[in-house]
Design a protein around this motif. Structure first.
Motif, mmCIF file in Angstrom:
data_model
loop_
_atom_site.group_PDB
_atom_site.id
_atom_site.type_symbol
_atom_site.label_atom_id
_atom_site.label_comp_id
_atom_site.label_asym_id
_atom_site.label_seq_id
_atom_site.Cartn_x
_atom_site.Cartn_y
_atom_site.Cartn_z
ATOM 1 N N VAL A 1 40.744 68.580 -17.217
ATOM 2 C CA VAL A 1 39.414 68.345 -17.772
ATOM 3 C C VAL A 1 38.782 67.115 -17.122
ATOM 4 C CG1 VAL A 1 38.139 67.754 -19.874
ATOM 5 C CG2 VAL A 1 39.941 69.488 -19.942
ATOM 6 N N GLU A 2 39.573 66.054 -16.947
ATOM 7 C CA GLU A 2 39.059 64.848 -16.296
ATOM 8 C C GLU A 2 38.665 65.143 -14.844
ATOM 9 O OE1 GLU A 2 38.238 61.731 -17.290
ATOM 10 O OE2 GLU A 2 38.547 62.579 -19.286
ATOM 11 N N TYR A 3 39.434 65.951 -14.164
ATOM 12 C CA TYR A 3 39.109 66.321 -12.789
ATOM 13 C C TYR A 3 37.788 67.074 -12.745
ATOM 14 C CZ TYR A 3 39.118 68.867 -8.408
ATOM 15 O OH TYR A 3 38.747 69.408 -7.210
ATOM 16 N N LYS A 4 37.614 68.016 -13.668
ATOM 17 C CA LYS A 4 36.372 68.790 -13.704
ATOM 18 C C LYS A 4 35.188 67.882 -14.036
ATOM 19 C CE LYS A 4 36.845 73.002 -12.745
ATOM 20 N NZ LYS A 4 36.383 73.437 -11.436
ATOM 21 N N ARG A 5 35.383 66.923 -14.930
ATOM 22 C CA ARG A 5 34.322 65.960 -15.262
ATOM 23 C C ARG A 5 33.956 65.150 -14.027
ATOM 24 N NH1 ARG A 5 36.162 63.461 -20.007
ATOM 25 N NH2 ARG A 5 35.052 65.089 -21.116
ATOM 26 N N PHE A 6 34.964 64.676 -13.297
ATOM 27 C CA PHE A 6 34.725 63.924 -12.067
ATOM 28 C C PHE A 6 33.989 64.787 -11.053
ATOM 29 C CE2 PHE A 6 36.241 63.066 -7.726
ATOM 30 C CZ PHE A 6 35.695 61.809 -7.534
ATOM 31 N N ALA B 1 32.013 67.312 -11.603
ATOM 32 C CA ALA B 1 30.632 67.502 -12.038
ATOM 33 C C ALA B 1 29.805 66.250 -11.774
ATOM 34 C CB ALA B 1 30.591 67.863 -13.520
ATOM 35 N N GLN B 2 30.388 65.068 -11.980
ATOM 36 C CA GLN B 2 29.660 63.828 -11.738
ATOM 37 C C GLN B 2 29.363 63.650 -10.254
ATOM 38 O OE1 GLN B 2 32.228 60.945 -13.536
ATOM 39 N NE2 GLN B 2 31.331 61.201 -15.577
ATOM 40 N N THR C 1 26.754 66.483 -15.335
ATOM 41 C CA THR C 1 27.758 66.028 -16.289
ATOM 42 C C THR C 1 28.444 67.253 -16.859
ATOM 43 O OG1 THR C 1 26.171 66.028 -18.103
ATOM 44 C CG2 THR C 1 26.507 63.940 -16.938
ATOM 45 N N LEU C 2 29.637 67.056 -17.313
ATOM 46 C CA LEU C 2 30.389 68.159 -17.904
ATOM 47 C C LEU C 2 30.140 68.144 -19.406
ATOM 48 C CD1 LEU C 2 32.453 70.439 -17.556
ATOM 49 C CD2 LEU C 2 34.243 68.771 -17.977
ATOM 50 N N THR C 3 29.396 69.112 -19.864
ATOM 51 C CA THR C 3 29.142 69.233 -21.300
ATOM 52 C C THR C 3 29.414 70.664 -21.704
ATOM 53 O OG1 THR C 3 26.815 69.737 -20.916
ATOM 54 C CG2 THR C 3 27.382 67.428 -21.313
#
Length: 131
Positions: free
Chosen positions: A98-103, A105-106, A111-113
């Motif tokens: 999840v953190e990788y996907k958030r990174f 997206a940034q 943003t990952l929402t």
């Protein structure tokens, strides 16, 4: 004279199991296939240990080992195919993914929402409708 190791098979197995508990693999596909290989190795070591003069028992043990081997080969090939299609997910587990996907997206400027309607909807029936 030097101290020799334990000669009781159960004691040897216990010591090997204790040592095996300390082994830590990384996360993802490599770890899962590594654990599968260790389990298969343990199965075959147990089979070799139990082989004896009884032909039927030996055939049963070897057959069990072959079935386990086929299952492990299937598991490893399936996980390798998954890893080829989904490399990031194969390398990371849970929150790390999840953190990788958030990174990711940034980096792309977003943003990952989660969408507002992603939560399951609970519809309650009116008691008068049930009869």
């Amino acid at each position: 004279m030097g101290e020799s190791g334990p000669t009781d098979p159960n004691e040897i197995i216990r010591k090997v199991a204790e040592a095996g508990m300390g082994i830590r693999f990384g996360r993802g596909v490599v770890a899962k296939t590594g654990y599968a290989m260790l389990a298969l190795l343990a199965i075959w070591l147990g089979i070799v240990w139990k082989l004896g003069p009884d032909l039927m028992q030996n055939l049963f043990l070897v057959g069990t080992g072959l079935v386990a081997s086929v299952l492990v080969v299937w598991w490893i090939s399936a996980t390798q195919r998954f890893a080829e299609r989904n490399p990031a997910q194969a390398m990371l587990d849970g929150a790390e993914f999840v953190e990788y996907k958030r990174f990711e997206a940034q980096v792309k400027g977003g943003t990952l929402t989660l969408p507002l309607n992603s939560a399951p909807q609970i519809i309650q029936a009116d008691a008068s409708e049930n009869g």
